[in-house]
Write an enzyme that holds these catalytic residues in place. Structure first.
Site, PDB file in Angstrom:
ATOM      1  CB  ALA A  64     118.405 -43.074  80.107  1.00  0.00           C
ATOM      2  N   GLY A 110     114.015 -42.170  82.465  1.00  0.00           N
ATOM      3  CA  GLY A 110     114.203 -43.554  83.016  1.00  0.00           C
ATOM      4  C   GLY A 110     114.478 -43.580  84.527  1.00  0.00           C
ATOM      5  CD  GLU A 113     111.158 -45.138  81.039  1.00  0.00           C
ATOM      6  OE1 GLU A 113     112.239 -44.682  80.901  1.00  0.00           O
ATOM      7  OE2 GLU A 113     110.364 -45.656  80.099  1.00  0.00           O
ATOM      8  CD  GLU A 133     111.603 -40.408  78.633  1.00  0.00           C
ATOM      9  OE1 GLU A 133     110.614 -39.624  79.028  1.00  0.00           O
ATOM     10  OE2 GLU A 133     112.025 -41.440  79.530  1.00  0.00           O
TER      11      GLU A 133
HETATM   12  C1  LIG Z   1     121.857 -37.769  72.910  1.00  0.00           C
HETATM   13  C2  LIG Z   1     120.179 -37.522  73.208  1.00  0.00           C
HETATM   14  C3  LIG Z   1     119.327 -38.382  72.548  1.00  0.00           C
HETATM   15  C4  LIG Z   1     118.152 -38.391  73.141  1.00  0.00           C
HETATM   16  C5  LIG Z   1     117.565 -39.733  73.279  1.00  0.00           C
HETATM   17  C6  LIG Z   1     117.137 -40.241  74.714  1.00  0.00           C
HETATM   18  C7  LIG Z   1     116.302 -41.123  74.668  1.00  0.00           C
HETATM   19  C8  LIG Z   1     116.625 -42.686  74.831  1.00  0.00           C
HETATM   20  C9  LIG Z   1     115.759 -43.734  74.885  1.00  0.00           C
HETATM   21  C10 LIG Z   1     116.328 -44.965  75.336  1.00  0.00           C
HETATM   22  C11 LIG Z   1     116.619 -44.953  76.958  1.00  0.00           C
HETATM   23  C12 LIG Z   1     115.162 -45.154  77.614  1.00  0.00           C
HETATM   24  C13 LIG Z   1     115.422 -44.703  78.912  1.00  0.00           C
HETATM   25  C14 LIG Z   1     114.393 -43.532  79.188  1.00  0.00           C
HETATM   26  O1  LIG Z   1     113.341 -43.667  78.625  1.00  0.00           O
HETATM   27  C15 LIG Z   1     115.008 -42.513  78.137  1.00  0.00           C
HETATM   28  C16 LIG Z   1     115.498 -41.280  79.265  1.00  0.00           C
HETATM   29  O2  LIG Z   1     115.582 -41.088  80.532  1.00  0.00           O
HETATM   30  S1  LIG Z   1     115.959 -40.126  78.317  1.00  0.00           S
HETATM   31  C17 LIG Z   1     116.624 -38.703  79.532  1.00  0.00           C
HETATM   32  C18 LIG Z   1     115.575 -38.170  80.325  1.00  0.00           C
HETATM   33  N1  LIG Z   1     115.676 -37.169  81.218  1.00  0.00           N
HETATM   34  C19 LIG Z   1     115.796 -35.791  80.949  1.00  0.00           C
HETATM   35  O3  LIG Z   1     115.461 -35.371  79.890  1.00  0.00           O
HETATM   36  C20 LIG Z   1     116.262 -35.018  82.022  1.00  0.00           C
HETATM   37  C21 LIG Z   1     117.549 -34.337  81.645  1.00  0.00           C
HETATM   38  N2  LIG Z   1     117.977 -33.549  83.014  1.00  0.00           N
HETATM   39  C22 LIG Z   1     117.295 -32.190  83.027  1.00  0.00           C
HETATM   40  O4  LIG Z   1     116.501 -31.825  82.526  1.00  0.00           O
HETATM   41  C23 LIG Z   1     117.973 -31.530  83.959  1.00  0.00           C
HETATM   42  O5  LIG Z   1     119.292 -31.709  84.382  1.00  0.00           O
HETATM   43  C24 LIG Z   1     117.071 -31.372  85.475  1.00  0.00           C
HETATM   44  C25 LIG Z   1     116.981 -32.654  85.778  1.00  0.00           C
HETATM   45  C26 LIG Z   1     115.930 -30.448  85.193  1.00  0.00           C
HETATM   46  C27 LIG Z   1     118.133 -30.441  86.474  1.00  0.00           C
HETATM   47  O6  LIG Z   1     118.441 -29.326  85.567  1.00  0.00           O
HETATM   48  P1  LIG Z   1     119.571 -28.296  86.475  1.00  0.00           P
HETATM   49  O7  LIG Z   1     119.228 -28.394  87.901  1.00  0.00           O
HETATM   50  O8  LIG Z   1     119.801 -27.202  85.683  1.00  0.00           O
HETATM   51  O9  LIG Z   1     121.038 -29.278  86.385  1.00  0.00           O
HETATM   52  P2  LIG Z   1     121.724 -29.530  85.100  1.00  0.00           P
HETATM   53  O10 LIG Z   1     120.851 -29.713  83.966  1.00  0.00           O
HETATM   54  O11 LIG Z   1     122.832 -28.341  84.818  1.00  0.00           O
HETATM   55  O12 LIG Z   1     122.313 -30.993  85.395  1.00  0.00           O
HETATM   56  C28 LIG Z   1     123.500 -31.042  86.358  1.00  0.00           C
HETATM   57  C29 LIG Z   1     124.490 -31.915  85.588  1.00  0.00           C
HETATM   58  O13 LIG Z   1     123.718 -33.305  85.394  1.00  0.00           O
HETATM   59  C30 LIG Z   1     123.841 -33.735  83.942  1.00  0.00           C
HETATM   60  N3  LIG Z   1     122.850 -34.490  83.550  1.00  0.00           N
HETATM   61  C31 LIG Z   1     121.700 -34.123  84.032  1.00  0.00           C
HETATM   62  N4  LIG Z   1     120.796 -35.083  83.468  1.00  0.00           N
HETATM   63  C32 LIG Z   1     121.341 -35.911  82.776  1.00  0.00           C
HETATM   64  C33 LIG Z   1     121.354 -37.195  82.102  1.00  0.00           C
HETATM   65  N5  LIG Z   1     119.871 -37.562  81.912  1.00  0.00           N
HETATM   66  N6  LIG Z   1     122.265 -38.028  81.541  1.00  0.00           N
HETATM   67  C34 LIG Z   1     123.427 -37.539  81.977  1.00  0.00           C
HETATM   68  N7  LIG Z   1     123.681 -36.378  82.459  1.00  0.00           N
HETATM   69  C35 LIG Z   1     122.849 -35.455  83.003  1.00  0.00           C
HETATM   70  C36 LIG Z   1     123.989 -32.274  83.119  1.00  0.00           C
HETATM   71  O14 LIG Z   1     124.403 -32.546  82.031  1.00  0.00           O
HETATM   72  C37 LIG Z   1     124.903 -31.476  84.003  1.00  0.00           C
HETATM   73  O15 LIG Z   1     126.037 -31.728  83.955  1.00  0.00           O
HETATM   74  P3  LIG Z   1     127.363 -30.729  83.529  1.00  0.00           P
HETATM   75  O16 LIG Z   1     126.857 -30.010  82.177  1.00  0.00           O
HETATM   76  O17 LIG Z   1     127.474 -30.214  84.953  1.00  0.00           O
HETATM   77  O18 LIG Z   1     128.552 -31.629  83.204  1.00  0.00           O
END
Ligand SMILES: CCCCCCCCCCCCC[C@H](O)CC(=O)SCCNC(=O)CCNC(=O)[C@H](O)C(C)(C)COP(=O)(O)OP(=O)(O)OC[C@H]1O[C@@H](n2cnc3c(N)ncnc32)[C@H](O)[C@@H]1OP(=O)(O)O
Length: 258
Positions: A64, A110, A113, A133
């Site tokens: 997400a 997500g 999911e 998450e």
């Molecule tokens: C505000 C926080 C509140 C938390 C609440 C979240 C829960 C919400 C529940 C409701 C929604 C339900 C849906 C779902 O169940 C919930 C989710 O999906 S929450 C997100 C889960 N995903 C993650 O935690 C993964 C996050 N990403 C990473 O771990 C890493 O990016 C990676 C995939 C391992 C890759 O790592 P790297 O190669 O080092 O790359 P970067 O981390 O530098 O990422 C590059 C660039 O992309 C941006 N980015 C990465 N993931 C997301 C994302 N999920 N959303 C938006 N942007 C994302 C990252 O910020 C980098 O951007 P930049 O810094 O270069 O501008």
């Protein structure tokens, strides 16, 4: 703005590609709204018989959109966000045409999911699949706690959800989360070939087969009754006659969805 979801139809297969590689295909409201609209179009297109869902760039989807989530201010807004993801993911799951997720790099939160809402999953060796998450202090909110335990043993589902740690594609395949493994760079080829095999099926039988399997966790007698009544009605379908004709004539069946 570049299309958040590219659609490419080849033969009977529509390939839907998440197209936010700069944000690792993070899924927000705009992406699921686009997916909803694409499903409207593909529902009406009788030539399309199966879907592939893929991701552009380094991975399938990092989950997400955390940027959008961070912009939310109230629990009600948060509920609406989660509700929209679960609504459209649920529509994909119930879609009459079968879907195959093509996972490379990572399918997290997500993103996994979304892949769970597809009927089948193909993953490249070394890809990471997980529900992180818990590391964000919350739980999967787009169906993960309900769909994952229906695919893998509850102990494996709990491990992914409670640890927030991903597993690789090989382990996911071993526990039944992934249907087929692909060599690096091959996931779209393998997933599209699998979808094409599904697309050769009779449209009515594909839709009914999905629905019957999806209800198989319920009462056994009721499920067998539903199967019996469904199969009985299908006897009158032209595709049923075509299937037998093709068998006798030693040729591939040409099902028309009638
Ligand atoms: C505000 C926080 C509140 C938390 C609440 C979240 C829960 C919400 C529940 C409701 C929604 C339900 C849906 C779902 O169940 C919930 C989710 O999906 S929450 C997100 C889960 N995903 C993650 O935690 C993964 C996050 N990403 C990473 O771990 C890493 O990016 C990676 C995939 C391992 C890759 O790592 P790297 O190669 O080092 O790359 P970067 O981390 O530098 O990422 C590059 C660039 O992309 C941006 N980015 C990465 N993931 C997301 C994302 N999920 N959303 C938006 N942007 C994302 C990252 O910020 C980098 O951007 P930049 O810094 O270069 O501008």
């Amino acid at each position: 703005m570049a299309d958040l979801l590219n659609v490419d139809v080849t033969g009977r297969v529509a390939v839907l590609t998440l197209n936010r590689p700069d944000r690792l295909n993070a899924i927000g409201t705009a992406t699921v709204d686009r997916l909803d609209a694409v499903l409207d179009t593909l529902h009406a297109d009788r030539g399309v018989r199966a879907l592939v869902v893929a991701g552009a760039g380094r991975g399938f989807s990092a989950g997400a959109d955390l940027d959008e989530i961070e912009s939310l201010r109230t629990a009600y807004e948060f509920r609406a966000f989660v509700g929209r993801l679960t609504e459209v993911f649920g529509r994909l799951e119930k879609f009459a045409k079968p879907s195959v997720a093509a996972v490379h790099g990572f399918a997290l939160g997500g993103g996994l999911e979304l892949a769970l809402a597809c009927d089948l999953r193909v993953a490249e060796r070394g890809a990471k699949l997980g529900l992180p998450e818990m590391k964000l202090g919350v739980l999967p909110g787009a169906g993960g706690t309900q769909r994952l335990p229906r695919l893998v043993p509850p102990g494996i589902a709990k491990q992914l959800i409670l640890s927030g740690e991903p597993i690789d594609a090989e382990r996911a395949h071993a526990v039944g989360l992934v249907n087929e493994l692909a060599e690096p760079g091959e996931v779209l080829t393998v997933a599209t070939a699998l979808a094409a095999r599904l697309a050769a099926g009779a449209p009515l039988a594909l839709a009914a087969g999905k629905a019957l399997v999806d209800r198989s966790g319920g009462d056994l007698d009721a499920g067998i009754a539903a199967e019996r009544e469904t199969v009985a009605v299908m006897f009158t379908a032209e595709d049923r006659a075509e299937g037998l004709r093709a068998f006798r004539e030693r040729r591939p069946a040409e099902f028309r969805g009638a």
